[in-house]
Design an enzyme around this catalytic site. Structure first.
Site, PDB file in Angstrom:
ATOM      1  N   LYS A  80       0.851  -1.183   0.000  1.00  0.00           N
ATOM      2  CA  LYS A  80       0.000   0.000   0.000  1.00  0.00           C
ATOM      3  C   LYS A  80       0.891   1.238   0.000  1.00  0.00           C
ATOM      4  CE  LYS A  80      -3.904   1.860   2.726  1.00  0.00           C
ATOM      5  NZ  LYS A  80      -4.756   1.580   3.913  1.00  0.00           N
ATOM      6  N   SER A 158      -9.471   1.656   3.126  1.00  0.00           N
ATOM      7  CA  SER A 158      -8.687   2.439   2.188  1.00  0.00           C
ATOM      8  C   SER A 158      -7.707   1.622   1.360  1.00  0.00           C
ATOM      9  CB  SER A 158      -7.906   3.518   2.954  1.00  0.00           C
ATOM     10  OG  SER A 158      -6.989   2.933   3.866  1.00  0.00           O
ATOM     11  N   SER A 182      -9.788  -0.638   7.124  1.00  0.00           N
ATOM     12  CA  SER A 182      -9.202  -0.490   5.790  1.00  0.00           C
ATOM     13  C   SER A 182      -8.530  -1.718   5.218  1.00  0.00           C
ATOM     14  CB  SER A 182      -8.201   0.673   5.801  1.00  0.00           C
ATOM     15  OG  SER A 182      -8.877   1.903   5.963  1.00  0.00           O
TER      16      SER A 182
END
Length: 456
Positions: A80, A158, A182
Site C-alpha cells: 500500500k 482504504s 481499511s
C-alpha cells in the site's frame, strides 16, 4: 503458465518455487506481465520492476543452491502506498504528496519481508490519506472491484489497490493498513482474506500515519495460511508458532448490537449460512448483546471521532496551506471534523476509550471470539457515490460502521469470504478477538476458513 501461477496462493507458489518446478524470476516476470496487461490502470500507483527483478534473481540463486530463506523466498508482494520503499515517493495516493522527496530507506516491514525473501513488485492505490472506507480516489483513479460482473463497483478502502491486486490475481498477497476497517472492508468486498492485527504488533516505522492511536497493519491474501506466514515474517520469525485450531473447541459469540442494523438481506443470509456450517462442524455458537458497541458511537457523538482529531493534527498545515484545494474535498471535509474537537474532548475520548476496551474484554470469555458480518452490505456501484456527496458520506459511514468498533476497542480481526449477496457480490465473515489475541484468532481462522467459505 504465468497466469496460472499468479492466481495461486502463497502456499501453492512456495511449493513450486522450493521444488524448482517454478523459477522465481519467471514468476516475477509473469506478475509484471499480468499487471501490464490488466485493463484497470488504477490498481498500482508505482511499479518497482528493477527492484523486483533483482530480488527475484537473488531468490532464484538461493533456491537453486539450496540456501532458501524459507517459504516466502521469491514470492511477489505489493505494498500500500503508505509504506516507504527506498528510492520512490510515498504519495498516500494524494496529489499534494507527489512532489515529496523519495524515501531514503525501506519501511521496517518492507525490510522484514525482504529479509524473508519476498519480492516487492510495486505500491498500490488507496483512498487519499487512507481516510475513507470506499476506495474512491479522484487523483490516481478508483480501482474497480475485482468481483463485479455487472457495473463498476467500489473496491472498498482504504487499502483498495492492495485488495484488487490480490483478488484479480495480479499478486498473491499485498500489505494494507487498518485504522477503521481499511484491510477488512476491501477484503470483504473483493472476496479475499484480510487480517487486521492488534495495534502495535508490528513496527510502524516508515509508514505514513492516519491516526496513531488507531493505526494497525495487516496483509490481504488468498488464504488464512498465507496471512499466518506473512505475520511470522513481519515479526522476524523463521516459522510461525501458530497452530491450526480445533473446530470442536471453537466458541463463537454472534454480536447482536449495531452490526446487523439495516444490513442487506443477502449479507445476513450468507453470514447465517456460514454459522450453520460452523455449528454442524462442531463449533459452539451463542448470541449476545454488546452494549459497548453502541457506546463506541455514543462516545464519538459526545466528543467527536478520535480518528478525525488525530488526522486533523497531522494534516492541519496542508488544509490551511496553498495545496488545500488539491485535496479531495470529501476527504478534506472529513479531516476538518477534527478541527472542532477541543483538547479536553480529546483527553476525554482517550480516557473513555480505555473504559470501553475493559468493558468489551469483560463481556466475553478469553476462549471466545466475536463474529458478525464484516460490512452490512455488498460493494455498491461507483458512479452514484462519485456523483452525490451526501450519498458518499452516508455510505462511507455505514461501510465503516462494523469494523470501526474493532479499532476503537483495540482488537484484532480476520475477514473471510462466506458467500455472496446482492448481484452475486462477496460477503465477509468477521472473526474478532481482544487486543493481543492474534495467535488465538489466527489459529481459529485456520481451522474455520474452509467451513466459512463453504468448502468443507
Amino acid at each position: 503458465m504465468g497466469e496460472i501461477a499468479v492466481n495461486r496462493s502463497i502456499a501453492s507458489l512456495s511449493t513450486l518455487l522450493q521444488t524448482s518446478a517454478l523459477d522465481a524470476v519467471a514468476l516475477t516476470e509473469a506478475v509484471l506481465e499480468k499487471i501490464a496487461g490488466y485493463a484497470d490502470r488504477s490498481v498500482f500507483t508505482t511499479l518497482l520492476p528493477e527492484r523486483a527483478r533483482a530480488e527475484a534473481q537473488a531468490a532464484a540463486g538461493r533456491i537453486a543452491t539450496g540456501r532458501s530463506l524459507g517459504p516466502l523466498d521469491g514470492i511477489p508482494f505489493a505494498w500500500k502506498d503508505l509504506f516507504d520503499t527506498k528510492g520512490s515517493v510515498t504519495t498516500a495516493a494524494s496529489a499534494v504528496m507527489t512532489d515529496n522527496a523519495p524515501a531514503e530507506a525501506d519501511a521496517a516491514m518492507v525490510s522484514a519481508l525482504a529479509v524473508a525473501g519476498m519480492v516487492s513488485i510495486g505500491r498500490t492505490n488507496l483512498s487519499e490519506f487512507a481516510f475513507s472506507g470506499l476506495g474512491i480516489n479522484p487523483h490516481f483513479g478508483t480501482p474497480k472491484n475485482a468481483a463485479s460482473t455487472d457495473v463498476p463497483r467500489i473496491p472498498g478502502g482504504s487499502s483498495s489497490g492492495s485488495a484488487v491486486a490480490v483478488a484479480a490475481g495480479l499478486v498473491p498477497a499485498a500489505m494494507g493498513t487498518d485504522t477503521g476497517g481499511s484491510v477488512r472492508i476491501p477484503a470483504a468486498f473483493n472476496g479475499i482474506v484480510g487480517y487486521k492485527s492488534t495495534r502495535g504488533r508490528y513496527s510502524m516505522k516508515g509508514v505514513f500515519p492516519l491516526a496513531t492511536s488507531l493505526d494497525s497493519l495487516g496483509p490481504l491474501t488468498r488464504t488464512v495460511q498465507d496471512a499466518v506466514w506473512i505475520d511470522a515474517a513481519m515479526r522476524g520469525l523463521t516459522a510461525s508458532p501458530i497452530m491450526r485450531g480445533d473446530l470442536s473447541g471453537l466458541k463463537l459469540v454472534v454480536a447482536e448490537t449495531v452490526v446487523f442494523d439495516d444490513a442487506e438481506a443477502g449479507v445476513v443470509a450468507a453470514f447465517e449460512q456460514a454459522l450453520e456450517r460452523l455449528s454442524a462442524a462442531g463449533a459452539t455458537i451463542t448470541r449476545r448483546a454488546f452494549p459497548v458497541f453502541s457506546e463506541v458511537y455514543a462516545l464519538a457523538a459526545r466528543h467527536g471521532p478520535l480518528i478525525a482529531a488525530e488526522a486533523y493534527a497531522l494534516h492541519r498545515e496542508r488544509l490551511q496551506g496553498p495545496d488545500a484545494g488539491r485535496i479531495d474535498q470529501r476527504i478534506a471535509a472529513r479531516i476538518r471534523l477534527g478541527e472542532k474537537i477541543a483538547t479536553s474532548d480529546y483527553i476525554a475520548i482517550l480516557a473513555e476509550r480505555q473504559r470501553l476496551i475493559a468493558e468489551f474484554e469483560a463481556s466475553f470469555a478469553p476462549d471466545e471470539l466475536v463474529v458478525h458480518p464484516t460490512v452490512p452490505h455488498v460493494a455498491p456501484a461507483i458512479a452514484p457515490l462519485d456523483a452525490d456527496q451526501d450519498l458518499f458520506v452516508k455510505t462511507n459511514l455505514k461501510t465503516l460502521r462494523n469494523t470501526t468498533i474493532g479499532n476503537v476497542l483495540d482488537g484484532c480481526g480476520v475477514s473471510i469470504p462466506c458467500g455472496t449477496g446482492d448481484a452475486g457480490m462477496p460477503v465477509g465473515f468477521l472473526l474478532s478477538g481482544r487486543r493481543n489475541a492474534d495467535e488465538q484468532l489466527l489459529s481459529a481462522a485456520l481451522a474455520a476458513e474452509a467451513v466459512i467459505r463453504g468448502e468443507a
